[in-house]
Write an enzyme that holds these catalytic residues in place. Sequence first.
Site, PDB file in Angstrom:
ATOM      1  N   CYS A   2      36.924 -11.110   9.204  1.00 64.36           N
ATOM      2  CA  CYS A   2      36.631 -12.372   9.866  1.00 64.36           C
ATOM      3  C   CYS A   2      36.726 -12.177  11.381  1.00 64.36           C
ATOM      4  CB  CYS A   2      37.566 -13.513   9.482  1.00 64.36           C
ATOM      5  SG  CYS A   2      37.458 -13.986   7.767  1.00 64.36           S
ATOM      6  N   ARG A  27      33.186  -7.427  11.471  1.00 63.22           N
ATOM      7  CA  ARG A  27      34.459  -7.843  10.872  1.00 63.22           C
ATOM      8  C   ARG A  27      34.272  -8.652   9.592  1.00 63.22           C
ATOM      9  NH1 ARG A  27      38.676  -7.380  14.402  1.00 63.22           N
ATOM     10  NH2 ARG A  27      39.869  -8.885  13.217  1.00 63.22           N
ATOM     11  N   TRP A  74      34.597 -13.079   6.184  1.00 63.87           N
ATOM     12  CA  TRP A  74      34.681 -12.162   5.047  1.00 63.87           C
ATOM     13  C   TRP A  74      35.557 -12.883   4.047  1.00 63.87           C
ATOM     14  CZ3 TRP A  74      38.325  -9.428   2.199  1.00 63.87           C
ATOM     15  CH2 TRP A  74      37.853  -8.336   1.459  1.00 63.87           C
ATOM     16  N   ASN A 100      41.344 -16.539  11.034  1.00 64.95           N
ATOM     17  CA  ASN A 100      41.296 -15.200  10.451  1.00 64.95           C
ATOM     18  C   ASN A 100      42.693 -14.931   9.907  1.00 64.95           C
ATOM     19  OD1 ASN A 100      41.011 -12.445   9.960  1.00 64.95           O
ATOM     20  ND2 ASN A 100      41.296 -11.893  12.104  1.00 64.95           N
ATOM     21  N   GLY A 101      42.787 -14.600   8.623  1.00 60.28           N
ATOM     22  CA  GLY A 101      44.107 -14.348   8.030  1.00 60.28           C
ATOM     23  C   GLY A 101      44.212 -15.056   6.700  1.00 60.28           C
ATOM     24  N   GLU A 482      36.440  12.252   1.612  1.00 53.81           N
ATOM     25  CA  GLU A 482      35.775  11.484   2.668  1.00 53.81           C
ATOM     26  C   GLU A 482      34.252  11.474   2.460  1.00 53.81           C
ATOM     27  OE1 GLU A 482      36.532   9.321   4.670  1.00 53.81           O
ATOM     28  OE2 GLU A 482      35.047   9.309   6.261  1.00 53.81           O
ATOM     29  N   LYS A 486      32.085   8.076   1.942  1.00 54.64           N
ATOM     30  CA  LYS A 486      30.957   7.694   2.804  1.00 54.64           C
ATOM     31  C   LYS A 486      29.760   7.315   1.940  1.00 54.64           C
ATOM     32  CE  LYS A 486      32.438   7.005   5.758  1.00 54.64           C
ATOM     33  NZ  LYS A 486      33.788   7.019   6.055  1.00 54.64           N
ATOM     34  N   GLU A 489      30.368   3.961   0.023  1.00 56.24           N
ATOM     35  CA  GLU A 489      30.422   2.781   0.890  1.00 56.24           C
ATOM     36  C   GLU A 489      29.045   2.270   1.279  1.00 56.24           C
ATOM     37  OE1 GLU A 489      34.026   2.788   4.039  1.00 56.24           O
ATOM     38  OE2 GLU A 489      32.805   4.573   4.100  1.00 56.24           O
ATOM     39  N   HIS A 505      39.718  20.279 -15.213  1.00 60.45           N
ATOM     40  CA  HIS A 505      40.582  19.409 -16.007  1.00 60.45           C
ATOM     41  C   HIS A 505      39.943  18.049 -16.248  1.00 60.45           C
ATOM     42  CE1 HIS A 505      43.635  22.449 -15.618  1.00 60.45           C
ATOM     43  NE2 HIS A 505      43.428  22.467 -14.311  1.00 60.45           N
ATOM     44  N   LYS A 604      34.960  -4.112   8.351  1.00 62.99           N
ATOM     45  CA  LYS A 604      35.442  -3.008   9.174  1.00 62.99           C
ATOM     46  C   LYS A 604      36.956  -3.000   9.264  1.00 62.99           C
ATOM     47  CE  LYS A 604      34.820   0.295  12.171  1.00 62.99           C
ATOM     48  NZ  LYS A 604      34.609   1.578  11.465  1.00 62.99           N
TER      49      LYS A 604
END
Length: 609
Positions: A2, A27, A74, A100-101, A482, A486, A489, A505, A604
């Site tokens: 947000c 955000r 968000w 925001n929160g 990573e 990527k 995402e 395994h 983000k």
Amino acid sequence: MCGIVGYIGTAEAAPLLLEGLRRLEYRGYDSAGVTVCANGSLDTRKMAGKIVDLEQAIGGDLPQGTLGIAHTRWATHGAPTATNAHPHHNGADDIAVVHNGIIENAGVLRQKLEELGHELRSETDTEVLAHLIDEAYDDNLEEAVAAALQQVEGTYGIAVVSSRDPEKLVAARNGSPLLLGIGDHSLFVASDAAAVVEHTRDVVYLDDGELAVLDREGYRTSDLRGSPLTKEVSRVSWDLGTIERGGFPHYMLKEIFEQPDSVRDTMRGRLLVEQGTARLGGLSSCLPSQDIAKYNRIVLTACGTSWHAALIGEYMLEEFARIPVETEYASEFRYRDPVLDERSLVIALSQSGETADTLAAIREAKEKGARVVSIVNVVGSSIARAADCGVYIHAGPEIGVASTKAFTSQVVALALITLYLSTQSEPLQEQATVAKALQQLPDQIGQILARNEEIRGMAERYHLNKNFLYLGRGYNFPVALEGALKLKEISYIHAEGYPAAEMKHGPIALIDENMPVVFIAPQGRVYQKILSNVEEVKARGGRVIAITTEGNGELDRLADHIVTVPTTHEMLQPVLTVIPLQLLAYHIAVLRGCHVDQPRNLAKSVTVE
Ligand code: G6P
């Protein structure tokens, strides 16, 4: 998670607010809204969708006035609908709030308000705030906001306007970032400096429990009981040019290509090549290098991509500083009642400096007496301020939701810290080799970026595949994680990262001609081992993409595709091997028509648990 922005000044507010939202869209981007306060009433426009949708809906019919607030969301409480979009009003539509929160006791407060006759329209926790402020209102907006917030449990960065007190913008913070932008004849409030930097680089960072009133005369800050506070004005070190796309089709690609510079900036003025060490001014205050002997354990903690960088740091620090090191997901660590004391050193990593779980892990560690160091990109962020001391990575603003340049800069910062902490215990020779290798990284990254077209060609071959496996060992195991993250995402392809030897395994059962396997296999101590893993995949018909070091012809007969990277010191190799994986994920996502900079469901900066 947000973004909020507010403005009071002499110019029309709506264009400034919408532009601020565009800069904060990373955000969150599932709904957006704006309220302008003028002529005794509030004009609010909000809807589900991105900011561009809101702008199109508003068209030329902008709300008029020089005071307003805005929000890009968000979703946490309630679906991303127009009703749940911010700003939220009270029943009489004369108070508007952006937030925001998370208000943790929203359920109880909602019930109390309903008993008092308030009718709430949305499913959000934020709307409760608007009604609480209404209930507390006497004749002054800031007093009503402070009174309302005293009933609230949870986190917030808020901005409030009211047509009952129409020449004022009230902002407050607890756990969610908020700053004031101080311009000529204009004052802003925003979740981060990106929203205001076009107009002013002078900012005041609010701390938890603080409230600010912005009016036509200026601004004042206080605590929630109204005791005045004097706050320092800081100067943002970057400008608008830094956060624009600069000719690149996406921020992510721009940020990938910025890595020679961002990595150089992380090292600037810090590397003492001949001595094989680093000068880290931020650390020397709370962690003099000779004090490392006091600690019997290091814990690295982070989330997401920062956690992958931390894992590389674990390998580095253990190898060089010879202290037991663990890497913990911040979200797990904080709830485990971790065993920590004053002999524990906790290093928290975060690009944004606002990730709620990482911040909470820091607080937990400090309460238990541990020394806490942060590695953060955003200057003045909550994590940077909550830690005892830290190292800024100076990678510059990262806008693309998928982190790229922050990752390589975090790994470089960890290498600098490793040098800083290990010069006591190891022969200088090895450290000097690492320092020289660090110096060469920016040029070597440039050489890999020159292979962009080659990697795009590879993406064309594989962009329709449904699954990918990424395998690496040693320092390159976190790179496998990573690389897979990527791809997941931004392209929504299922991808898994694994330590290469663990493949036997379980994951080996997945291998067939439809399973591309990306091996991160630079030459080094574990190269021969990973070669056998490549053979095992090939023997089962898997498609092999190998990332290896230049001059290695041995994989030619096994791999379907090879991308080579320059050789560096083994502990720094991840900074180079990750670059082709960033580019591969980027091109695959573009070819699949995905929204690279704003992937679905992500944000983000995750400022909620
Ligand atoms: C979100 C972002 C990731 C990031 C993670 C941790 O999930 O989408 O890119 O790695 O948060 O963020 P931080 O700012 O703490 O590094």
